[in-house]
Design a protein around this motif. Structure first.
Motif, PDB file in Angstrom:
ATOM      1  N   ASP A   1      -7.487  25.025 -84.838  1.00  0.00           N
ATOM      2  CA  ASP A   1      -7.697  26.443 -85.103  1.00  0.00           C
ATOM      3  C   ASP A   1      -9.094  26.845 -84.626  1.00  0.00           C
ATOM      4  OD1 ASP A   1      -7.817  29.028 -86.053  1.00  0.00           O
ATOM      5  OD2 ASP A   1      -7.948  28.444 -88.155  1.00  0.00           O
TER       6      ASP A   1
ATOM      7  N   GLU B   1     -11.714  29.455 -72.588  1.00  0.00           N
ATOM      8  CA  GLU B   1     -10.443  30.186 -72.669  1.00  0.00           C
ATOM      9  C   GLU B   1      -9.940  30.380 -74.101  1.00  0.00           C
ATOM     10  OE1 GLU B   1     -10.888  27.464 -70.642  1.00  0.00           O
ATOM     11  OE2 GLU B   1     -11.076  28.481 -68.723  1.00  0.00           O
ATOM     12  N   PRO B   2      -9.989  29.363 -74.982  1.00  0.00           N
ATOM     13  CA  PRO B   2      -9.497  29.580 -76.355  1.00  0.00           C
ATOM     14  C   PRO B   2     -10.286  30.635 -77.141  1.00  0.00           C
ATOM     15  CG  PRO B   2      -9.577  27.238 -75.875  1.00  0.00           C
ATOM     16  CD  PRO B   2     -10.269  27.947 -74.748  1.00  0.00           C
TER      17      PRO B   2
ATOM     18  N   LYS C   1     -10.830  33.491 -76.207  1.00  0.00           N
ATOM     19  CA  LYS C   1     -10.217  34.799 -75.929  1.00  0.00           C
ATOM     20  C   LYS C   1      -9.484  35.325 -77.158  1.00  0.00           C
ATOM     21  CE  LYS C   1      -9.115  38.168 -73.202  1.00  0.00           C
ATOM     22  NZ  LYS C   1     -10.070  39.255 -73.073  1.00  0.00           N
ATOM     23  N   GLN C   2      -8.855  34.421 -77.938  1.00  0.00           N
ATOM     24  CA  GLN C   2      -8.163  34.898 -79.129  1.00  0.00           C
ATOM     25  C   GLN C   2      -9.151  35.430 -80.167  1.00  0.00           C
ATOM     26  OE1 GLN C   2      -5.888  31.990 -81.338  1.00  0.00           O
ATOM     27  NE2 GLN C   2      -7.182  30.349 -80.714  1.00  0.00           N
ATOM     28  N   VAL C   3     -10.348  34.890 -80.208  1.00  0.00           N
ATOM     29  CA  VAL C   3     -11.381  35.415 -81.107  1.00  0.00           C
ATOM     30  C   VAL C   3     -11.817  36.795 -80.617  1.00  0.00           C
ATOM     31  CG1 VAL C   3     -13.700  35.038 -82.040  1.00  0.00           C
ATOM     32  CG2 VAL C   3     -12.153  33.092 -81.728  1.00  0.00           C
ATOM     33  N   SER C   4     -12.023  36.903 -79.319  1.00  0.00           N
ATOM     34  CA  SER C   4     -12.421  38.177 -78.732  1.00  0.00           C
ATOM     35  C   SER C   4     -11.370  39.256 -78.991  1.00  0.00           C
ATOM     36  CB  SER C   4     -12.629  38.002 -77.223  1.00  0.00           C
ATOM     37  OG  SER C   4     -12.916  39.224 -76.624  1.00  0.00           O
ATOM     38  N   ASN C   5     -10.107  38.903 -78.833  1.00  0.00           N
ATOM     39  CA  ASN C   5      -9.023  39.866 -79.081  1.00  0.00           C
ATOM     40  C   ASN C   5      -8.996  40.310 -80.533  1.00  0.00           C
ATOM     41  OD1 ASN C   5      -8.255  39.659 -76.413  1.00  0.00           O
ATOM     42  ND2 ASN C   5      -6.626  38.189 -76.813  1.00  0.00           N
ATOM     43  N   TRP C   6      -9.210  39.386 -81.447  1.00  0.00           N
ATOM     44  CA  TRP C   6      -9.195  39.706 -82.872  1.00  0.00           C
ATOM     45  C   TRP C   6     -10.360  40.643 -83.212  1.00  0.00           C
ATOM     46  CZ3 TRP C   6     -12.486  38.410 -87.031  1.00  0.00           C
ATOM     47  CH2 TRP C   6     -11.945  38.668 -88.295  1.00  0.00           C
TER      48      TRP C   6
END
Length: 108
Positions: A9, A76-77, A79-84
Protein backbone atom coordinates in the motif's frame (compact mmCIF):
# COMPACT_ATOMS: atom_id res chain seq x y z
CA UNK A 1 -2.76 -5.98 8.13
CA UNK A 2 0.14 -8.27 7.24
CA UNK A 3 3.58 -6.86 6.54
CA UNK A 4 3.35 -7.79 2.86
CA UNK A 5 -0.05 -6.17 2.28
CA UNK A 6 0.98 -3.12 4.32
CA UNK A 7 4.15 -2.69 2.29
CA UNK A 8 2.24 -2.96 -0.98
CA UNK A 9 0.00 0.00 0.00
CA UNK A 10 1.75 3.13 -1.25
CA UNK A 11 -0.06 5.33 1.29
CA UNK A 12 1.12 3.13 4.16
CA UNK A 13 4.66 3.06 2.80
CA UNK A 14 5.02 6.83 2.41
CA UNK A 15 3.50 7.48 5.84
CA UNK A 16 6.96 6.86 7.29
CA UNK A 17 9.15 10.01 7.26
CA UNK A 18 12.37 8.02 6.76
CA UNK A 19 10.99 6.38 3.64
CA UNK A 20 9.81 9.74 2.30
CA UNK A 21 13.31 11.12 2.90
CA UNK A 22 14.84 8.16 1.07
CA UNK A 23 12.52 8.81 -1.88
CA UNK A 24 13.64 12.46 -1.85
CA UNK A 25 17.30 11.37 -1.94
CA UNK A 26 16.61 9.01 -4.81
CA UNK A 27 14.87 11.75 -6.79
CA UNK A 28 18.37 13.05 -7.60
CA UNK A 29 19.39 9.73 -9.17
CA UNK A 30 20.52 6.18 -8.50
CA UNK A 31 22.52 5.72 -5.27
CA UNK A 32 24.23 2.95 -3.33
CA UNK A 33 22.78 1.92 0.01
CA UNK A 34 25.73 3.32 2.00
CA UNK A 35 25.27 6.74 0.46
CA UNK A 36 21.54 6.62 1.17
CA UNK A 37 22.22 5.73 4.81
CA UNK A 38 24.63 8.63 5.49
CA UNK A 39 22.05 11.32 6.44
CA UNK A 40 20.24 9.04 8.90
CA UNK A 41 21.06 8.28 12.53
CA UNK A 42 20.20 4.60 12.15
CA UNK A 43 21.94 1.37 11.28
CA UNK A 44 22.57 0.15 7.75
CA UNK A 45 20.26 -2.86 8.35
CA UNK A 46 17.45 -0.46 9.36
CA UNK A 47 17.91 1.52 6.14
CA UNK A 48 17.96 -1.76 4.21
CA UNK A 49 14.60 -2.68 5.76
CA UNK A 50 13.13 0.64 4.63
CA UNK A 51 14.53 0.07 1.15
CA UNK A 52 13.05 -3.43 1.04
CA UNK A 53 9.60 -2.03 1.88
CA UNK A 54 10.00 0.64 -0.81
CA UNK A 55 10.98 -2.07 -3.30
CA UNK A 56 7.98 -4.24 -2.36
CA UNK A 57 5.69 -1.26 -2.98
CA UNK A 58 7.26 -0.72 -6.39
CA UNK A 59 8.59 2.73 -5.48
CA UNK A 60 12.25 1.76 -5.66
CA UNK A 61 14.22 -0.63 -7.82
CA UNK A 62 17.47 -2.32 -6.78
CA UNK A 63 20.19 -3.61 -9.04
CA UNK A 64 23.54 -5.14 -8.22
CA UNK A 65 26.73 -3.75 -9.67
CA UNK A 66 29.59 -5.89 -8.47
CA UNK A 67 29.31 -5.93 -4.68
CA UNK A 68 27.22 -2.77 -4.55
CA UNK A 69 23.46 -2.56 -4.40
CA UNK A 70 22.23 0.48 -6.27
CA UNK A 71 18.74 1.89 -5.78
CA UNK A 72 16.71 4.12 -8.05
CA UNK A 73 13.32 5.78 -7.75
CA UNK A 74 10.31 4.39 -9.61
CA UNK A 75 7.72 7.15 -9.06
CA UNK A 76 4.83 5.61 -11.02
CA UNK A 77 3.00 4.24 -7.91
CA UNK A 78 2.96 7.77 -6.47
CA UNK A 79 0.46 8.70 -9.19
CA UNK A 80 -2.33 7.18 -7.10
CA UNK A 81 -1.35 9.50 -4.23
CA UNK A 82 -1.35 12.46 -6.60
CA UNK A 83 -4.79 11.51 -7.93
CA UNK A 84 -6.19 11.19 -4.41
CA UNK A 85 -4.79 14.58 -3.36
CA UNK A 86 -6.10 16.20 -6.55
CA UNK A 87 -9.67 15.49 -5.45
CA UNK A 88 -9.09 17.49 -2.28
CA UNK A 89 -7.36 20.29 -4.15
CA UNK A 90 -10.51 20.72 -6.24
CA UNK A 91 -12.67 20.61 -3.10
CA UNK A 92 -10.65 23.32 -1.35
CA UNK A 93 -10.40 25.46 -4.47
CA UNK A 94 -14.22 25.52 -4.69
CA UNK A 95 -14.45 26.49 -1.00
CA UNK A 96 -11.90 29.27 -1.44
CA UNK A 97 -13.66 30.56 -4.56
CA UNK A 98 -16.96 30.63 -2.65
CA UNK A 99 -15.30 32.50 0.24
CA UNK A 100 -13.79 35.05 -2.18
CA UNK A 101 -17.19 35.58 -3.83
CA UNK A 102 -18.84 36.03 -0.43
CA UNK A 103 -16.23 38.52 0.74
CA UNK A 104 -16.41 40.50 -2.50
CA UNK A 105 -20.21 40.55 -2.28
CA UNK A 106 -20.13 41.64 1.36
CA UNK A 107 -17.65 44.49 0.75
CA UNK A 108 -19.88 46.26 -1.81
Amino acid sequence: MSRQSASADVFQVIADPTRRAILDLLSTGEQPVKQLAEPFAMSLPAISQHLQILCEAGLVEMRKSGRQRLYKLKPEPLKQVSNWVANYEQFWQKKLDALRDYLEEDSC
